[in-house]
Design an enzyme around this catalytic site. Structure first.
Site, PDB file in Angstrom:
ATOM      1  N   GLU A 133      79.456 -40.145  14.558  1.00  0.00           N
ATOM      2  CA  GLU A 133      78.775 -41.211  13.345  1.00  0.00           C
ATOM      3  C   GLU A 133      77.992 -41.969  13.999  1.00  0.00           C
ATOM      4  O   GLU A 133      77.961 -42.543  15.031  1.00  0.00           O
ATOM      5  CB  GLU A 133      80.158 -41.886  12.987  1.00  0.00           C
ATOM      6  CG  GLU A 133      80.148 -42.683  11.874  1.00  0.00           C
ATOM      7  CD  GLU A 133      81.206 -43.306  11.305  1.00  0.00           C
ATOM      8  OE1 GLU A 133      82.500 -42.769  11.341  1.00  0.00           O
ATOM      9  OE2 GLU A 133      81.294 -44.541  11.010  1.00  0.00           O
TER      10      GLU A 133
ATOM     11  N   GLU B  94      87.828 -42.649  15.086  1.00  0.00           N
ATOM     12  CA  GLU B  94      88.061 -44.136  15.784  1.00  0.00           C
ATOM     13  C   GLU B  94      89.726 -44.388  16.001  1.00  0.00           C
ATOM     14  O   GLU B  94      90.117 -45.336  15.364  1.00  0.00           O
ATOM     15  CB  GLU B  94      87.504 -45.217  14.902  1.00  0.00           C
ATOM     16  CG  GLU B  94      85.961 -44.895  14.868  1.00  0.00           C
ATOM     17  CD  GLU B  94      85.149 -45.926  14.328  1.00  0.00           C
ATOM     18  OE1 GLU B  94      85.605 -46.772  13.771  1.00  0.00           O
ATOM     19  OE2 GLU B  94      83.812 -45.748  14.511  1.00  0.00           O
TER      20      GLU B  94
END
Ligand code: GAL
Length: 864
Positions: free
Chosen positions: A557, A480
């Site tokens: 994820e 991220e």
């Protein structure tokens, strides 16, 4: 289809040259565990780098060590709730040591106190304690002798003294290291392994002093618990100083072609030579898992440069392939000779396997489709904190293996080397991740401050250190990463993937991204990732093939469902998002900081376990998923504020007790028949209770309350559980699973009475007397009939006598304020965990548990 195999120049080398064998079994390269006998001071003292500094008043300890976990939880600790609310700060370590007898530092310029070149010497036999210098120990079963280097056995006289290195597997963070007052260097990254050359500064027959300053004071610097200190193993490496040597992490082994008849192992060895023209012989011997010699390849070589990369291909028949179901390991022995003299010998474990990503079929191992059923793991080990312990890591992996999990994502940093060894041995695929941030910060004092100066070095070191692990199937250059949202992401992605490929061209690279719009996602736009890695956003999975044409797709994820083990809110059939959106602060509503364990709560960016798996399972092109998260971890206690201090996201709680969703995965992922019935059966008379069951290898379940059938249920469509709503009456709730009318499994839950005694659930009753091996003992509070008392929170007093110590107590409750290091701890929802550590002396260890209203209990375990 993309096939990721070893590429590069194939130089098929002759195996006809005369094989060189060492004259005896003398081994020149030793790796001594250097964990024992350190001094520690919690605080700063700049004068502590000086050799003469008096560290007598400091605490004596053995590494690995995490000082944060020893502290008390407090809102006032600078780490804050996101990092678990434990103390950080600055700490110093010192170790005073004499070189093992027989080791003579090679003479180099500026060297202090070294022996004469050419001096004959004897190497220490670390298996013989008498021959060891103080503070060095042979590794026991739980401090694995990592196989990269040769076992410790005596060596023949050296060449011109020894090169001596100190290797740190990881220090959190900002470490500075001095030897005899000389500053060796600084490493800001808390997850990276590194070594320093001590040779020029060492004294032969006098005390040497290593001093390490660890600075974890600038806070916050992480989004999760990091620990503080020298929390991984330390090694002293010695090898003869020679004009040519195998470079640090200089051996690379990868799988080449495999057919049913034969396999090719591609070996590349980097040799560092003092001068061109230096001749040597490089010998590779492959052993199978039983230690039988498979094949040998010998190559005479003359150095063409100071750094030489030597390629060798080893063909051998009928290779056993590595896979998660069959983690078969070979060992490669690499020996370097000058003439007949053995200069270096290193062992590299390897597996023969082929991984393929495919745009349509997802993922294949050795040509067979395999869904990646993975979990993300942070590095902490619950009550043990970050301090590396092989038996604690093995326990985590065993629990996950039992669930059917086949892959781990090391979120969001390089793991301990022993963790990768375990994954190789136990059969887990690994996504090895580098960074949680690049230049753009997520916290004020995080690695973004060091990124510009250190990212190249750190990433190179990670890939070099880890590239031989057969378990690693993909690299992740980041999680991220904020740069996905601006153009700097393009440049950095190209640079980072370039670094990885230059060292390991055999594996694919991904990044765990969140931006689904390809035009907005600059990491994607760089056009250099092999696999599209997306976190969350499962609403776009069905359009992924259109959105990311030609790109294999991996759910890097998912989920972020929340639960507290053993806690149930009714009713269970409406899904809640805690928090509901980015605008609403992170709040759950239960006054006791619990979250219901019926899989019906998730963060707004995530989804429940069932919502997620249903979608991942549906689409074959989705290579697989990494559930956030396998275990609860310290820090990030979404959805609550203080005093919540550990995460709710785990499939397994912080103490290692599975939550109910564990059995949903087990019913879907494992090959064993499953029947899991919940919740407990202690409610108010007449209360409507939702009863769930996960099952597999059966076609229906019948539920009975006190012998009366409440009906048969079957999972319909894509359902993953069955449910009844039952007015409570005390007694026995029983589920029976059947296939074609035949009973497969039966499970009962009984109404429990008052707490009366404890039962122990022991993972290992025999442990190794090595000072670090652990036994994990679950303590169940039961009634007089042996039924778990589901809300028991009895305060237990725990002690350990004999040849062990109490390493920690935990109950898995996310808002528990008690330190893990006391001798008293409350149970939570009927359970508590005691962790026992072996001493170095063999013998009996006895655990004593007492609590108000409970019959005192003892348990013996053996340390051998
Ligand atoms: C993700 C992040 C993880 C963790 C998780 C919690 O976005 O990558 O590190 O913070 O959220 O839901």
């Amino acid at each position: 289809m993309r096939i990721f195999l070893a590429v590069g120049v194939c130089l098929l080398l002759s195996s006809a040259a005369t094989p060189q064998t060492p004259e005896t079994n003398q081994i020149p390269h030793q790796r001594l565990n250097f964990d024992a006998g350190w001094k520690f001071h919690p605080g700063d003292d700049p004068s502590a780098s000086a050799p003469a500094f008096n560290d007598k008043p400091w605490r004596s300890l053995d590494l690995p060590h995490d000082w944060s976990i020893e502290g008390e939880f407090s809102q006032n600790n600078s780490t804050g709730q996101q990092e678990g609310g434990l103390p950080a700060g600055i700490g110093w370590y010192r170790k005073t040591f004499k070189l093992p007898s027989g080791i003579t530092p090679a003479v180099t310029e500026g060297q202090a106190g070294a022996g004469m070149p050419g001096m004959a010497h004897r190497m220490v036999d670390s298996n013989n304690p008498k021959s060891q210098a103080k503070g060095m120990r042979a590794t026991g079963p739980d401090v694995p002798v990592r196989p990269q280097l040769s076992p410790n056995v005596p060596v023949r006289p050296g060449i011109s003294g020894d090169k001596i290195y100190i290797s740190f597997d990881g220090i959190y963070r900002n470490s500075e290291v001095w030897i005899n007052g000389h500053l060796l260097g600084k490493r800001p990254n808390g997850y990276i392994s590194f070594r320093y050359d001590l040779t020029p500064w060492l004294k032969k027959d006098a005390d040497n002093v290593l001093a390490v300053r660890v600075d974890n004071s600038a806070q916050p610097n992480s989004r999760w618990y990091t620990g503080s200190g020298i929390y991984r193993h330390v090694w002293l490496e010695t090898l003869p100083a020679a004009p040519i040597a195998i470079d640090h992490w200089g051996i690379q082994v990868s799988t080449g072609d495999i057919t049913d008849q034969q396999a090719r192992l591609r070996i590349s060895t980097t040799l560092r030579s003092a001068q061109t023209g230096q001749s040597c012989t490089l010998q590779q011997v492959l052993y199978d898992a039983n230690g039988n010699k498979v094949t040998t390849l010998t190559l005479p070589y003359t150095a063409k440069d100071t750094l030489n990369t030597v390629q060798q291909d080893l063909w051998f028949p009928a290779a056993q392939r590595w896979s998660p179901e069959h983690p078969y390991l070979y060992t490669l022995e690499t020996s370097l000779f000058i003439g007949n003299r053995l200069i270096d010998r290193q062992m590299t474990r390897t597996g023969i396997r082929q991984f393929q990503f495919d745009f349509r079929q997802g993922f294949l191992v050795n040509g067979h489709h395999l869904k990646i059923k993975g979990v993300c793991l942070h590095h902490d080990l619950g009550a043990l904190g970050a301090a590396v312990n092989t038996s604690a890591m093995r326990r985590q992996l065993l629990i996950l293996k039992e669930m059917g999990c086949n892959a781990i994502r090391t979120a969001h940093n390089p793991p301990a080397p022993e963790f990768l060894d375990l994954c190789d041995e136990m059969g887990f695929l690994v996504m090895d991740e580098a960074f949680d941030m690049w230049q753009k910060k997520k916290n004020k004092y995080d690695y973004s401050l060091d990124f510009a100066q250190w990212h190249r070095r750190d990433l190179e070191d990670q890939v070099r250190r880890d590239r031989n692990h057969p378990s690693i199937f993909i690299w992740s250059i980041g999680n991220e990463i904020r740069e996905q949202f601006d153009a700097s992401g393009i440049t950095l992605t190209k640079e980072l993937t370039g670094i990885v490929r230059s060292i390991d061209p055999t594996r694919p690279i991904t990044s765990a991204m969140t931006e689904t719009d390809t035009l907005e996602n600059n990491i994607y736009q760089a056009g250099v990732l092999d696999v599209m890695g997306l976190n969350y956003n499962q609403q776009v999975y069905d359009s992924a093939q259109r959105k990311y044409p030609g790109q294999p797709f991996l759910a890097t994820e998912t989920t972020s469902a929340e639960a507290t083990r053993g806690h149930y809110d009714m009713p269970s059939d409406s899904i809640r998002r805690w928090p509901t959106s980015a605008k609403v602060p992170a709040v759950g509503v239960n006054r006791d900081y619990t979250v219901s364990a019926y899989d019906d709560v998730s963060a707004y960016w995530g989804s429940t376990h069932e919502e997620t798996w249903r979608i991942v399972k549906r689409d074959p092109f989705v290579a697989g998923l990494f559930v956030w998260s396998g275990f609860d971890y310290l820090g990030e206690p979404t959805p609550y504020r203080w005093p919540a201090r550990s995460s709710y996201f785990g499939i397994v709680d912080l103490a290692g007790f599975p939550k109910d969703s564990y059995y949903m995965y087990q019913s879907e992922w494992s090959s064993k028949p499953v029947l899991h019935l919940f919740p407990h059966w202690n409610w108010k008379p007449g209360q409507l209770v939702d009863v769930w069951a996960y099952y597999s290898q059966a076609s229906e379940i019948e539920l009975f309350l006190n012998g009366v059938s409440l009906g048969v249920k079957r999972k319909e469509g894509d359902e993953l559980h069955v449910q009844w709503r039952v007015p409570f009456e005390p007694g026995v709730l029983k589920a029976v699973s059947r296939l074609h009318g035949k009973v497969v499994l039966e499970k009962e839950v009984r109404t429990a009475g008052a707490p009366a005694r404890v039962q122990f659930m022991v993972d290992r009753q025999i442990i190794h007397a090595d000072g670090s091996d652990l036994s994990f003992i679950g303590i169940r509070i039961v009634d007089a009939n042996g039924n778990l008392v589901p809300d028991a929170d009895t305060e237990l007093s725990v002690s350990v006598t004999g040849e062990g110590t109490l390493a920690g107590l935990d109950n898995g409750y996310q808002a528990d304020g008690e330190s893990f290091r006391g001798y008293r701890h409350r149970a939570f929802n009927g359970l508590c965990l005691a962790i026992i550590r072996a001493k170095k002396k063999a013998g009996r260890i006895t655990l004593h548990v007492n609590g108000a209203g409970l019959t005192p209990a003892i348990l013996d375990i053996d340390s051998q």
